[in-house]
Design an enzyme around this catalytic site. Structure first.
Site, PDB file in Angstrom:
ATOM      1  N   HIS A 160      11.353  -2.556   1.959  1.00 13.77           N
ATOM      2  CA  HIS A 160      10.823  -3.542   1.013  1.00 13.77           C
ATOM      3  C   HIS A 160      11.904  -4.003   0.042  1.00 13.77           C
ATOM      4  CE1 HIS A 160       7.422  -1.203   2.499  1.00 13.77           C
ATOM      5  NE2 HIS A 160       6.657  -2.237   2.223  1.00 13.77           N
ATOM      6  N   HIS A 198       6.646   1.272  -2.853  1.00 13.59           N
ATOM      7  CA  HIS A 198       7.289   0.554  -1.733  1.00 13.59           C
ATOM      8  C   HIS A 198       8.683   0.074  -2.140  1.00 13.59           C
ATOM      9  CE1 HIS A 198       5.001  -2.433  -4.071  1.00 13.59           C
ATOM     10  NE2 HIS A 198       5.954  -3.285  -3.775  1.00 13.59           N
ATOM     11  N   PRO A 224       1.027   5.028  -2.385  1.00 18.67           N
ATOM     12  CA  PRO A 224      -0.394   4.678  -2.488  1.00 18.67           C
ATOM     13  C   PRO A 224      -0.614   3.988  -3.846  1.00 18.67           C
ATOM     14  CG  PRO A 224      -0.115   6.939  -1.709  1.00 18.67           C
ATOM     15  CD  PRO A 224       1.228   6.474  -2.216  1.00 18.67           C
ATOM     16  N   HIS A 232       8.768  -9.482   0.548  1.00 20.92           N
ATOM     17  CA  HIS A 232       8.117  -8.274   0.019  1.00 20.92           C
ATOM     18  C   HIS A 232       8.490  -7.044   0.841  1.00 20.92           C
ATOM     19  CE1 HIS A 232       4.988  -5.298  -0.855  1.00 20.92           C
ATOM     20  NE2 HIS A 232       4.901  -5.209   0.453  1.00 20.92           N
ATOM     21  N   GLU A 279     -13.316   9.885 -11.445  1.00 28.24           N
ATOM     22  CA  GLU A 279     -12.876  10.993 -10.590  1.00 28.24           C
ATOM     23  C   GLU A 279     -11.473  10.801 -10.035  1.00 28.24           C
ATOM     24  OE1 GLU A 279     -15.786   9.479 -10.330  1.00 28.24           O
ATOM     25  OE2 GLU A 279     -17.338  10.991 -10.631  1.00 28.24           O
ATOM     26  N   HIS A 295     -22.147  22.147  -6.398  1.00 29.58           N
ATOM     27  CA  HIS A 295     -23.291  21.525  -5.727  1.00 29.58           C
ATOM     28  C   HIS A 295     -22.886  21.252  -4.287  1.00 29.58           C
ATOM     29  CE1 HIS A 295     -24.099  21.207  -9.968  1.00 29.58           C
ATOM     30  NE2 HIS A 295     -25.297  20.671  -9.784  1.00 29.58           N
ATOM     31  N   HIS A 322     -26.723  13.229  -3.083  1.00 27.88           N
ATOM     32  CA  HIS A 322     -26.047  14.280  -3.833  1.00 27.88           C
ATOM     33  C   HIS A 322     -25.845  15.563  -3.027  1.00 27.88           C
ATOM     34  CE1 HIS A 322     -26.488  11.537  -7.071  1.00 27.88           C
ATOM     35  NE2 HIS A 322     -26.053  12.399  -7.981  1.00 27.88           N
TER      36      HIS A 322
HETATM   37  C1  LIG Z   1      -3.534   1.954  -1.860  1.00 28.54           C
HETATM   38  C2  LIG Z   1      -2.614   1.049  -1.133  1.00 28.54           C
HETATM   39  N1  LIG Z   1      -3.117  -0.015  -0.493  1.00 28.54           N
HETATM   40  C3  LIG Z   1      -2.308  -0.826   0.225  1.00 28.54           C
HETATM   41  C4  LIG Z   1      -0.979  -0.567   0.314  1.00 28.54           C
HETATM   42  C5  LIG Z   1      -0.085  -1.460   1.154  1.00 28.54           C
HETATM   43  N2  LIG Z   1       0.776  -2.273   0.298  1.00 28.54           N
HETATM   44  C6  LIG Z   1       2.012  -1.888  -0.002  1.00 28.54           C
HETATM   45  S1  LIG Z   1       2.778  -2.924  -1.046  1.00 28.54           S
HETATM   46  C7  LIG Z   1       1.430  -3.950  -1.093  1.00 28.54           C
HETATM   47  C8  LIG Z   1       1.454  -5.196  -1.920  1.00 28.54           C
HETATM   48  C9  LIG Z   1       1.853  -4.856  -3.293  1.00 28.54           C
HETATM   49  O1  LIG Z   1       2.057  -5.993  -4.058  1.00 28.54           O
HETATM   50  P1  LIG Z   1       2.860  -5.842  -5.406  1.00 28.54           P
HETATM   51  O2  LIG Z   1       2.463  -4.612  -6.081  1.00 28.54           O
HETATM   52  O3  LIG Z   1       2.702  -7.114  -6.122  1.00 28.54           O
HETATM   53  O4  LIG Z   1       4.343  -5.607  -4.929  1.00 28.54           O
HETATM   54  P2  LIG Z   1       5.458  -6.715  -4.672  1.00 28.54           P
HETATM   55  O5  LIG Z   1       5.053  -7.464  -3.425  1.00 28.54           O
HETATM   56  O6  LIG Z   1       5.463  -7.590  -5.853  1.00 28.54           O
HETATM   57  O7  LIG Z   1       6.677  -5.923  -4.458  1.00 28.54           O
HETATM   58  C10 LIG Z   1       0.413  -3.442  -0.306  1.00 28.54           C
HETATM   59  C11 LIG Z   1      -0.891  -4.088  -0.121  1.00 28.54           C
HETATM   60  C12 LIG Z   1      -0.488   0.560  -0.371  1.00 28.54           C
HETATM   61  N3  LIG Z   1       0.795   0.911  -0.334  1.00 28.54           N
HETATM   62  N4  LIG Z   1      -1.327   1.329  -1.102  1.00 28.54           N
END
Ligand SMILES: Cc1ncc(C[n+]2csc(CCOP(=O)(O)OP(=O)(O)O)c2C)c(N)n1
Ligand SMILES: [Mg+2]
Length: 658
Positions: free
Chosen positions: A28, A68, A118, A263, A407, A457, A469
């Site tokens: 990325h 990323h 994540p 990206h 949570e 629970h 539940h």
């Molecule tokens: C929980 C989660 N959902 C989806 C992804 C897949 N994903 C990685 S980067 C991204 C887009 C992120 O956009 P942004 O935060 O604006 O980053 P930029 O493109 O500006 O670097 C997605 C959907 C992930 N890493 N984590």
């Protein structure tokens, strides 16, 4: 501030990121190219850190929530001189064995404070880090010596802010006035699918202001402004700060910047050449000499800053030997033995209630244990002794945390607290809501953090609250998570041991699956059960000598069902095994397993949950399980309705023996 050196540092981040991603043919580049200036000034001027001692307790923390953009972090660690992040790692970015993994992974290289990728969890972990700082500062700083005094910085993107967990965590951080938390927002209006106009048009600033944050705005490409805004964030003593930095994703790539194309894909050879020409990058994996010089001068400065702190810490230790002993104990990574509660056979106690007694005893012996529940302090029975106090902005030395009904953020914040160092964290909710926090449990397991999850629970025996539940599939689904230990104690005595087992763990999380309903403490056939239980299972009932006619494996409250069923079959020798942890038992050497479950002996399983995973131990027809959602009604009636009873188990035993 040496602007030229910072510019050359940003150039080097761009050069390394372009080449690492191109060489890996994966990665990325958008974020590191778009936010390189922040990397330069953050690591060069703003962070208080020392690459020669990455574990320095009072360092500022930085969490790349937008994981990323990992090359942003790897480039900066390398440039600063973090020894773990070598040029070889960078040139082998995203290859097996490289410390420069696809997304930053905690434990792979010093300087990576948390695993991220994540989206959104990084913000919540950063909140946890900031909480931990307040806790340690409140306990250890004295009028004469401030030994805990650091900031938590994070960088997030559009994605992190779209994720719901950012709302949970940021609302919590605002409420609790975590003023030493500073989050930069890489506001580039681009995500994978294109412009944020597709799906994200909210007023982020308004939202954060309503959470009780200070919101500041500036340009990603103005060093003086970033420095000024960060100073303003630090000057705010009542609120966390969000610094919104307008940026251009992939800045420097003439044809791809400001588009989603950059990206998460290499620039491609032609665009690499154009970007190099545009930016003035003379060669492969280029590091500008000015950047090198700048950081070698910085290294001496950083060492001195840390040296000053070491002197302060030594003086503090001298004057406060008791505090120092506590500091060492809290950072030792081992749990102190506690005066555990004592139960006796015949006592009828819910394991959640027994768990609370054990927790309180353990908390008294271990001052570093902090935690709470998602608005279920009473139902989960996870309150702490009164002297432990409550953690609030007014009383940061307190240890019970009111997480609110959040949570997922709760669990991720517990990861942050644990990662920070010096503290152990636990959190609690109903087991049926395990999936609300599951992605953070996974991160505990991946990062080897010994967070304790109290999930009460734990079955259809919840009763009247009904199907919504009553967990059914949760035990099985938690057990499949690598490096997560699921403990389901069968009575109050086992529960106390389970808490100790959870505290003894240092390399991963534990789930304590506890009952709502009372369970009668039973006498244990194995006199050494408190040790044997550490294999994951022990013999709870042993009729006479020799090989049994049948073995019933049961867990938690169903051990009681198994014991009662075994009693009813007076003419058969039935062994009952309490298997507190299936996966722990399955990891034992064969000799240990065979001694408890003799091969060739008919084996049955009784657990109030889906059968999945138990096929290893019993034939499908010998598993008494729950394969559908529950029912609303008094627990005993629900169990009867669903066939989770002593009679049903007796029926199974008899059916197989005919
Ligand atoms: C929980 C989660 N959902 C989806 C992804 C897949 N994903 C990685 S980067 C991204 C887009 C992120 O956009 P942004 O935060 O604006 O980053 P930029 O493109 O500006 O670097 C997605 C959907 C992930 N890493 N984590
Ligand atoms: Mg973006």
């Amino acid at each position: 501030m040496n602007i030229t050196a910072l510019e050359k540092t940003a150039l080097s981040v761009r050069a390394l990121s372009i080449d690492a991603v191109q060489k890996a043919n994966s990665g990325h580049p958008g974020l590191p190219l778009g936010a390189a200036e922040l990397g330069a000034i953050l690591y060069g001027e703003l962070l208080r850190h020392d690459p020669s001692d990455p574990a320095w307790a009072d360092r500022d923390r930085f969490i790349l929530s937008a994981g990323h953009g990992s090359m942003f972090l790897y480039s900066m660690l390398h440039l600063c001189g973090y020894r773990d992040m070598t040029m070889e790692d960078i040139t082998t970015f995203r290859q097996v064995g490289s410390r420069a993994a696809g997304h930053p992974e905690y434990g792979m290289a010093a300087g990576i404070e948390a695993t991220s990728g994540p989206l959104g969890q990084g913000i919540a972990m950063a909140v946890g880090f900031a909480m931990a700082e307040t806790m340690l500062a409140a306990r250890f700083n004295t009028a004469a010596h401030t030994i805990v005094d650091h900031y938590t910085y994070a960088l997030c993107g559009d994605g992190c802010l779209m994720e719901g967990i950012s709302a949970e965590a940021s609302s919590f951080a605002g409420h609790n006035k975590l003023n030493k938390l500073i989050v930069y927002y890489d506001d580039n209006n681009i995500t994978i699918d294109g412009s944020t106009s597709l799906a994200f048009t909210e007023d982020v600033a308004g939202r954060y202001e309503s959470y009780g944050w200070q919101v500041l705005r500036g340009s990603m490409y103005d060093f003086a402004e970033i420095a000024r805004l960060t100073a303003q964030a630090k000057a705010e003593t009542d609120k966390p700060s969000l610094i919104i930095l307008t940026s251009i994703i992939g800045k420097g790539s003439p044809n791809k910047q400001n588009t989603a194309d950059i990206h998460g894909a290499p620039l491609g050879p032609d665009e690499v050449a154009l970007a190099r020409a545009n930016l003035g990058i003379p060669g492969d994996f280029y590091i500008a000499p000015e950047a090198k010089e700048y950081f070698s001068a910085k290294q001496a400065e950083w060492k001195k800053t840390r040296g000053d702190w070491e002197a302060l810490f030594a003086a503090w230790s001298q004057e406060n030997p008791e505090k120092r002993r506590e500091w060492d104990a809290m950072h030792s990574g081992t749990a102190a033995p506690a005066q555990l509660p004592v139960f006796k056979p015949g006592d009828a106690v819910a394991t959640r209630t027994a768990g609370n007694k054990a927790l309180c005893a353990i908390a008294l012996a271990n001052n570093n244990l902090v935690g709470g529940a998602a608005d279920l302090k009473g139902p989960n029975a996870v309150g702490l002794p009164a002297e432990a106090g409550t953690w609030t902005s007014q009383t940061p030395a307190g240890r019970y945390i009111y997480f609110g009904i959040r949570e997922f953020a709760m669990a991720a914040m517990c990861n942050g607290i644990s990662l920070h160092g010096g503290l152990r964290s636990y959190c609690a909710t109903f087991m049926v809501f395990a999936d609300y926090l599951r992605p953070a449990i996974r991160m505990s397991a991946l990062m080897k953090q010994p967070v304790i999850y109290v999930l009460t629970h734990d079955s259809i025996f919840v009763g009247e609250d009904g199907a919504t539940h009553q967990p059914v599939e949760h035990l099985a689904s938690l057990r499949v998570m690598p490096n997560l230990r699921v403990l389901r104690p069968a009575d109050a005595e086992e529960t106390a041991e389970a808490w100790v087992m959870a505290m003894e763990r240092s390399d991963g999380p534990t789930v304590l699956a506890l009952s709502r309903q009372n369970i009668t403490v039973f006498p244990k056939a194995d006199p050494d059960w408190q040790n044997t239980i550490r294999t994951g299972a022990y013999i709870a009932r042993q009729p006479g000598d020799g090989t049994p006619d049948a073995v019933i494996i049961a867990t938690g409250s169903e051990v009681g069902i198994a014991l009662a069923a075994a009693e009813k079959l007076t003419d058969a020798k039935i062994r009952v095994v309490s298997m507190i942890s299936k996966e722990l038992f399955e990891s034992q050497p064969a000799a240990i397993r065979d001694a408890i479950i003799p091969p060739g002996t008919r084996t049955l399983v009784c657990e109030a949950g889906v059968h999945n995973g138990w096929e290893r131990w019993a034939k499908p027809q010998d598993i008494l399980s729950v394969e559908r959602y529950g029912e609303s009604g008094p627990a005993a009636k629900v169990a009867e309705h669903m066939g989770m009873t002593v009679d049903a188990l007796v029926g199974l035993l008899k059916a197989g023996s005919q």
